[in-house]
Motif scaffolding. Structure first.
Motif, mmCIF file in Angstrom:
data_model
loop_
_atom_site.group_PDB
_atom_site.id
_atom_site.type_symbol
_atom_site.label_atom_id
_atom_site.label_comp_id
_atom_site.label_asym_id
_atom_site.label_seq_id
_atom_site.Cartn_x
_atom_site.Cartn_y
_atom_site.Cartn_z
ATOM 1 N N ARG A 52 0.679 -1.372 0.066
ATOM 2 C CA ARG A 52 0.030 0.046 0.022
ATOM 3 C C ARG A 52 0.920 1.402 -0.106
ATOM 4 N N LEU A 53 1.893 1.271 0.874
ATOM 5 C CA LEU A 53 2.878 2.424 1.020
ATOM 6 C C LEU A 53 3.172 2.827 -0.470
ATOM 7 N N ALA A 54 4.019 1.629 -1.156
ATOM 8 C CA ALA A 54 4.727 1.767 -2.606
ATOM 9 C C ALA A 54 3.624 2.225 -3.453
ATOM 10 N N LEU A 55 2.284 1.811 -3.740
ATOM 11 C CA LEU A 55 1.325 2.235 -4.431
ATOM 12 C C LEU A 55 0.999 3.813 -3.987
ATOM 13 N N VAL A 56 0.685 4.014 -2.969
ATOM 14 C CA VAL A 56 0.470 5.384 -2.742
ATOM 15 C C VAL A 56 1.563 6.354 -3.055
ATOM 16 N N THR A 57 2.815 5.856 -2.911
ATOM 17 C CA THR A 57 4.116 6.651 -3.458
ATOM 18 C C THR A 57 4.046 6.939 -4.871
ATOM 19 N N VAL A 58 3.778 5.943 -5.608
ATOM 20 C CA VAL A 58 3.688 5.932 -7.208
ATOM 21 C C VAL A 58 2.633 6.899 -7.345
ATOM 22 N N LEU A 59 1.186 6.822 -7.114
ATOM 23 C CA LEU A 59 0.254 7.528 -7.282
ATOM 24 C C LEU A 59 0.490 9.072 -7.042
ATOM 25 N N VAL A 60 0.989 9.542 -5.798
ATOM 26 C CA VAL A 60 1.440 10.806 -5.516
ATOM 27 C C VAL A 60 2.295 11.484 -6.332
ATOM 28 N N LEU A 61 3.473 10.498 -6.851
ATOM 29 C CA LEU A 61 4.580 11.185 -7.807
ATOM 30 C C LEU A 61 3.812 11.167 -9.016
ATOM 31 N N ALA A 62 3.078 10.369 -9.407
ATOM 32 C CA ALA A 62 2.495 10.466 -11.004
ATOM 33 C C ALA A 62 1.383 11.759 -11.068
ATOM 34 N N GLU A 63 0.625 11.956 -9.914
ATOM 35 C CA GLU A 63 -0.584 12.916 -10.138
ATOM 36 C C GLU A 63 -0.140 14.293 -10.855
ATOM 37 N N PRO A 64 1.098 14.758 -10.566
ATOM 38 C CA PRO A 64 1.182 16.192 -11.409
ATOM 39 C C PRO A 64 1.282 15.799 -12.947
ATOM 40 N N LEU A 65 2.061 14.776 -13.076
ATOM 41 C CA LEU A 65 1.965 14.563 -14.596
ATOM 42 C C LEU A 65 0.786 14.157 -15.102
ATOM 43 N N VAL A 66 -0.142 13.467 -14.638
ATOM 44 C CA VAL A 66 -1.245 13.108 -15.295
ATOM 45 C C VAL A 66 -2.322 14.389 -15.166
ATOM 46 N N ARG A 67 -2.125 15.252 -14.240
ATOM 47 C CA ARG A 67 -3.017 16.646 -14.317
ATOM 48 C C ARG A 67 -2.633 17.295 -15.326
ATOM 49 N N ILE A 68 -1.182 17.462 -15.722
ATOM 50 C CA ILE A 68 -0.756 18.074 -16.910
ATOM 51 C C ILE A 68 -1.254 17.598 -18.240
ATOM 52 N N VAL A 69 -1.581 16.319 -18.334
ATOM 53 C CA VAL A 69 -2.198 15.876 -19.779
ATOM 54 C C VAL A 69 -3.552 15.963 -19.518
ATOM 55 N N LEU A 70 -4.317 15.666 -18.385
ATOM 56 C CA LEU A 70 -5.878 15.919 -18.537
ATOM 57 C C LEU A 70 -6.570 17.065 -18.459
ATOM 58 N N VAL A 71 -5.773 18.141 -17.868
ATOM 59 C CA VAL A 71 -6.451 19.630 -17.810
ATOM 60 C C VAL A 71 -6.604 20.041 -19.130
ATOM 61 N N PRO A 72 -5.780 20.089 -19.839
ATOM 62 C CA PRO A 72 -5.825 20.710 -21.218
ATOM 63 C C PRO A 72 -6.819 19.725 -22.111
ATOM 64 N N ILE A 73 -6.651 18.557 -22.216
ATOM 65 C CA ILE A 73 -7.754 17.694 -22.543
ATOM 66 C C ILE A 73 -9.317 17.966 -22.208
ATOM 67 N N ALA A 74 -9.378 18.272 -21.080
ATOM 68 C CA ALA A 74 -10.587 18.759 -20.635
ATOM 69 C C ALA A 74 -10.967 20.078 -21.207
ATOM 70 N N PHE A 75 -10.253 21.092 -21.097
ATOM 71 C CA PHE A 75 -10.423 22.070 -21.579
ATOM 72 C C PHE A 75 -10.827 22.369 -22.961
ATOM 73 N N LEU A 76 -9.991 21.545 -23.856
ATOM 74 C CA LEU A 76 -10.023 21.476 -25.158
ATOM 75 C C LEU A 76 -11.428 20.834 -25.756
ATOM 76 N N GLY A 77 -11.958 19.928 -24.995
ATOM 77 C CA GLY A 77 -13.202 18.951 -25.000
ATOM 78 C C GLY A 77 -14.394 19.749 -24.721
ATOM 79 N N PHE A 78 -14.126 20.537 -23.570
ATOM 80 C CA PHE A 78 -15.263 21.659 -23.458
ATOM 81 C C PHE A 78 -15.406 22.559 -24.259
ATOM 82 N N PHE A 79 -14.196 23.182 -24.948
ATOM 83 C CA PHE A 79 -14.369 24.337 -25.957
ATOM 84 C C PHE A 79 -14.879 23.776 -27.289
ATOM 85 N N VAL A 80 -14.759 22.452 -27.667
ATOM 86 C CA VAL A 80 -15.058 21.924 -28.892
ATOM 87 C C VAL A 80 -16.487 21.714 -28.762
ATOM 88 N N THR A 81 -17.120 21.329 -27.548
ATOM 89 C CA THR A 81 -18.510 20.915 -27.243
ATOM 90 C C THR A 81 -19.169 22.111 -27.291
#
Length: 105
Positions: A52-81
């Motif tokens: 559990r500790l190892a999994l939480v560590t990986v998720l905490v470290l990966a969260e900023p990278l995932v956010r960098i990818v998903l936030v522009p996708i969300a804004f672009l999808g909303f704009f296109v919609t």
């Protein structure tokens, strides 16, 4: 059978009489078994906590990278919609599906 190794029981059906059932003896082996089971359970619990500790560590470290990818996708999808689904009114554009995708991203 010896008398000290028998427990008297009353019959369930209401008959008079006593039935005897031998009592299992508890020896050293049952104590050792409990200790071994306790050690195994504690080891499995400690291993699960490490996983559990190892999994939480990986998720905490990966969260900023995932956010960098998903936030522009969300804004672009909303704009296109907004443009194709509501302003232009394209008849075959899946505006509610795209809006749900944007909210999900």
């Amino acid at each position: 059978m010896r008398k000290d190794n028998v427990v008297p029981l009353r019959p369930v059906d209401g008959r008079d009489g006593v039935t005897s059932v031998p009592v299992a003896r508890r020896g050293v082996s049952s104590g050792v078994f409990r200790v071994v089971v306790g050690v195994i359970a504690a080891s499995l619990f400690a291993a699960w906590q490490l996983v559990r500790l190892a999994l939480v560590t990986v998720l905490v470290l990966a969260e900023p990278l995932v956010r960098i990818v998903l936030v522009p996708i969300a804004f672009l999808g909303f704009f296109v919609t907004l443009v194709f689904g509501f302003l232009m009114g394209a008849p075959h554009f899946p505006k509610w599906g795209m809006l749900a995708f944007s909210i999900g991203a």
